[in-house]
Every structure is written in C-alpha cells, then in structure tokens.
Design a protein around this motif. Structure first.
Motif, PDB file in Angstrom:
ATOM      1  N   ILE A  65       0.873  -1.173   0.000  1.00  0.00           N
ATOM      2  CA  ILE A  65       0.000   0.000   0.000  1.00  0.00           C
ATOM      3  C   ILE A  65       0.907   1.218   0.000  1.00  0.00           C
ATOM      4  O   ILE A  65       1.772   1.354   0.860  1.00  0.00           O
ATOM      5  CB  ILE A  65      -0.926   0.012   1.235  1.00  0.00           C
ATOM      6  CG1 ILE A  65      -1.905  -1.156   1.177  1.00  0.00           C
ATOM      7  CG2 ILE A  65      -1.686   1.331   1.321  1.00  0.00           C
ATOM      8  CD1 ILE A  65      -2.754  -1.305   2.436  1.00  0.00           C
ATOM      9  N   VAL A  66       0.722   2.074  -0.984  1.00  0.00           N
ATOM     10  CA  VAL A  66       1.538   3.286  -1.101  1.00  0.00           C
ATOM     11  C   VAL A  66       0.711   4.472  -0.626  1.00  0.00           C
ATOM     12  O   VAL A  66      -0.295   4.834  -1.250  1.00  0.00           O
ATOM     13  CB  VAL A  66       1.994   3.522  -2.548  1.00  0.00           C
ATOM     14  CG1 VAL A  66       2.903   4.754  -2.628  1.00  0.00           C
ATOM     15  CG2 VAL A  66       2.725   2.295  -3.089  1.00  0.00           C
ATOM     16  N   VAL A  67       1.112   5.058   0.496  1.00  0.00           N
ATOM     17  CA  VAL A  67       0.437   6.251   1.006  1.00  0.00           C
ATOM     18  C   VAL A  67       1.070   7.450   0.299  1.00  0.00           C
ATOM     19  O   VAL A  67       2.239   7.773   0.514  1.00  0.00           O
ATOM     20  CB  VAL A  67       0.593   6.374   2.528  1.00  0.00           C
ATOM     21  CG1 VAL A  67      -0.138   7.619   3.025  1.00  0.00           C
ATOM     22  CG2 VAL A  67       0.030   5.135   3.220  1.00  0.00           C
ATOM     23  N   ASN A  68       0.307   8.094  -0.537  1.00  0.00           N
ATOM     24  CA  ASN A  68       0.816   9.182  -1.368  1.00  0.00           C
ATOM     25  C   ASN A  68       0.527  10.550  -0.735  1.00  0.00           C
ATOM     26  O   ASN A  68      -0.390  10.693   0.073  1.00  0.00           O
ATOM     27  CB  ASN A  68       0.160   9.094  -2.755  1.00  0.00           C
ATOM     28  CG  ASN A  68       0.878   9.936  -3.800  1.00  0.00           C
ATOM     29  OD1 ASN A  68       2.071  10.241  -3.651  1.00  0.00           O
ATOM     30  ND2 ASN A  68       0.184  10.297  -4.857  1.00  0.00           N
ATOM     31  N   ARG A  69       1.333  11.517  -1.111  1.00  0.00           N
ATOM     32  CA  ARG A  69       1.152  12.924  -0.696  1.00  0.00           C
ATOM     33  C   ARG A  69       1.130  13.093   0.819  1.00  0.00           C
ATOM     34  O   ARG A  69       0.270  13.776   1.379  1.00  0.00           O
ATOM     35  CB  ARG A  69      -0.119  13.503  -1.309  1.00  0.00           C
ATOM     36  CG  ARG A  69      -0.143  13.484  -2.829  1.00  0.00           C
ATOM     37  CD  ARG A  69      -1.470  13.991  -3.349  1.00  0.00           C
ATOM     38  NE  ARG A  69      -1.651  13.656  -4.750  1.00  0.00           N
ATOM     39  CZ  ARG A  69      -2.831  13.588  -5.367  1.00  0.00           C
ATOM     40  NH1 ARG A  69      -3.937  13.845  -4.670  1.00  0.00           N
ATOM     41  NH2 ARG A  69      -2.926  13.266  -6.628  1.00  0.00           N
ATOM     42  N   VAL A  70       2.072  12.457   1.483  1.00  0.00           N
ATOM     43  CA  VAL A  70       2.190  12.602   2.933  1.00  0.00           C
ATOM     44  C   VAL A  70       2.774  13.973   3.227  1.00  0.00           C
ATOM     45  O   VAL A  70       3.879  14.300   2.790  1.00  0.00           O
ATOM     46  CB  VAL A  70       3.090  11.505   3.530  1.00  0.00           C
ATOM     47  CG1 VAL A  70       3.283  11.729   5.025  1.00  0.00           C
ATOM     48  CG2 VAL A  70       2.473  10.128   3.268  1.00  0.00           C
TER      49      VAL A  70
END
Length: 334
Positions: free
Chosen positions: A228-233
C-alpha cells in the motif's frame, strides 16, 4: 486478512499492477515505481490501458502510440519504456497472431466489427488488454526477458478485481482454441507470485476505506497485494503534544505573538489571527490523517506500506525521479 498479502517479496515479481481510488495519484506512483525498478541498469515497461494518455502527461511528452518506446533514463543506466494499449489494435494484433488475418482484420476494423465484438462480449476488451500485458511480461530475446519488470497503470480500485479476474470467466466461456489458451495464460500469470498489486491511497477516510475494501477483494480473488503506497504525505510542523489541543482551537495567540516578537517579528493582530487559524486548520488535518493512518495499519494486516511525500511544486519529470528515489530508499528495487 489472509497471510497471502505479504507472503512473497513484492519486488521479486515480474508484473506490478498499480491501482487506487481516483485522485490518489496512481499514475504518478506507477511512473515513479517504473523508474525505481529500472535503477541499476534495469529495463522496465510502463503500460496504461484506460486510453487517458496519463503516462504521456506525467512525463510531459506527446501522446503515446500503440508501440513501445523509451520514455525515460533511470539512475544507474536503466531505462523506462512506455506503451499505451489500445483494445482495438490489440484485437487486430490478436487476429494476426492466432488466425493470420492481417488484411482481413483491417477490413473488419473498417466494418466496425471490432467494436461489435467487444460490445457483444464486454469481458473480451479486458482479456485483450491483460493479454497484451501478459505478452510483454513473457517476451524473451535469446532466452532472456526483454523487460526486467512491467508496471501496469491499472483501472481504479472500484473496477480492479473485475478487470484482473475477467480472464477466468473468459477461459470458462471458451473451452478450446486460442482464446482459451490466451485466457488461461493470463489467469496463471495474474494469480501467481509473479504478479503483485500495489494500492495507492491518501490518508483520508474514503481512499483508506476503498483501499481496505480492495485488499479484501483481491485476497478473496487469490490476487496478491504487494504494498500500500500512502501518497502525498504532508510534513507535520506541530509537535505531537500540541496537535490535540490545537485541533480543538486551543491556541494561545499571546504566546504566538511573544514567540514571533522574540524572533524579531512584530506582526499586526490580524496577521497573528490568521496564523492561529492556519495552525488550527493544520492540527485538524494532522489529527485526521493520524486517525486514518492508524486505521490503515490496524486493518491492512501484513501488507507492506510505503510513503511518498507531498511535493509542493507539483509533479514534473524531476519530481518523478525524486519520488523514485524515495521508493528505492524504502527497499523498492529489482
């Protein structure tokens, strides 16, 4: 959750399927992933199947034709090639490959038979698209794979399992012949450790909910979730101890004013009020993202998790290389 989600090394796979809820940045992540996997002299192919020309947009190039072409050079001498798969062109290619209908196939195209065929059997379009992806994964020259990895910018999560699993239904529909063989080959690839699905999300309620739903649906369909890639952190500029009180509006304007004065800044009251309001807004967002992140960790089981930062200047080619570097630092490489 089942144990299949994190049972295999996701970066040992040959095909990497990238999906996410609309607006999460899945095409950008797919492009960065292709660059990361191409580092150290590797060659990757970045494929899109939705007809949006999203790859051309993120790399700021002309629209891609139905052919593989180099689109970027990766760190360490590797390269990324790109392909925009067109269902109609793939069907004509299919006719030529299995039925030797080169000229006849083009005649069928003029007659509108291609559109008729995919309308009559809606699943056929997805079989053609995934079949072309499978061909690029399997292609060899002198016994060596042409591509070290293939990255597929797939449809959004709401349609992902239907897109990836439609070949099983088509294999059952066509009991013999080239269609059956083609579908069986795609089913075998997509349901093996050679394929990993990576889901892109934001730390917001709806994307996290859709991502967790997708994890469960993929696992139920025997499709492997790689990460799972958490983007725009976004960066947190408040200390943890101050977030809860600030999120409830408890910010001491007097302390803000004195702190700024100590730093040599004497600002008018309306500017101080603006800073206080911005601090409260930031704290509310931080608290909400923290809650979403905790839920994602709690409910996603052993699925690997990666994070990519919010890029203030937007996404251009330089930003893609920066994101690819972040992925490499988190262990993404062939």
């Amino acid at each position: 959750m089942t144990s299949s989600a994190g049972a295999a090394d996701p970066w040992a796979a040959r095909l990497h399927v990238v999906s996410g809820k609309g607006g999460t940045g899945k095409t950008t992540v797919a492009a960065a992933l292709a660059l990361a996997l191409a580092s150290r002299g590797r060659r990757t192919l970045l494929v899109e199947v939705e007809g949006r020309q999203g790859i051309a947009q993120v790399f700021d190039t002309a629209p891609l034709p139905y052919e593989e072409r180099r689109i970027a050079v990766a760190p360490g001498g590797g390269e990324v090639r790109a392909l925009a798969v067109d269902a109609e062109a793939a069907l004509l290619e299919y006719f030529e490959m299995f039925y030797k209908l080169g000229v006849a196939g083009r005649t069928l195209r003029k007659m509108g038979a291609v559109e008729f065929a995919t309308t009559l059997a809606p699943g056929l379009r997805d079989v053609l698209l995934t079949g072309k992806v499978k061909e690029t994964v399997s292609r060899r020259e002198n016994g060596t794979p042409v591509y070290d990895a293939v990255v597929l910018d797939a449809p959004p999560t709401g349609r992902l399992v239907t897109f990836l699993d439609v070949t099983r239904a088509m294999a059952e529909l066509a009991r013999t012949g080239p269609i059956h063989s083609q579908a069986e080959g795609v089913v075998e690839l997509l349901h093996s450790d050679r394929t990993m699905v990576h889901l892109v999300t934001l730390l917001e309620d709806l994307p996290v909910t859709e991502t967790l739903d997708a994890v469960r649906e993929l696992q139920a369909a025997d499709l492997r979730v790689g990460s799972i890639v958490v983007n725009r952190v976004r960066e947190q500029w408040l200390p943890d101890r101050s977030v809860a009180s600030a999120a409830h509006g408890r910010v001491d304007a007097g302390r803000v004013r004195s702190g700024l004065a100590t730093a040599g800044l004497d600002l008018p009251p309306e500017v101080i009020d603006g800073l206080v309001a911005e601090t409260v807004e930031h704290a509310v967002r931080v608290a909400a993202e923290a809650a979403a992140g905790e839920r994602l960790t709690r409910e996603s089981g052993d699925v690997a998790r990666l994070e990519l930062p919010q890029l203030l200047g937007g996404v251009d080619l330089g930003a893609l290389y920066e994101l690819a570097e972040h992925l490499c630092e988190q262990g993404v490489r062939r």
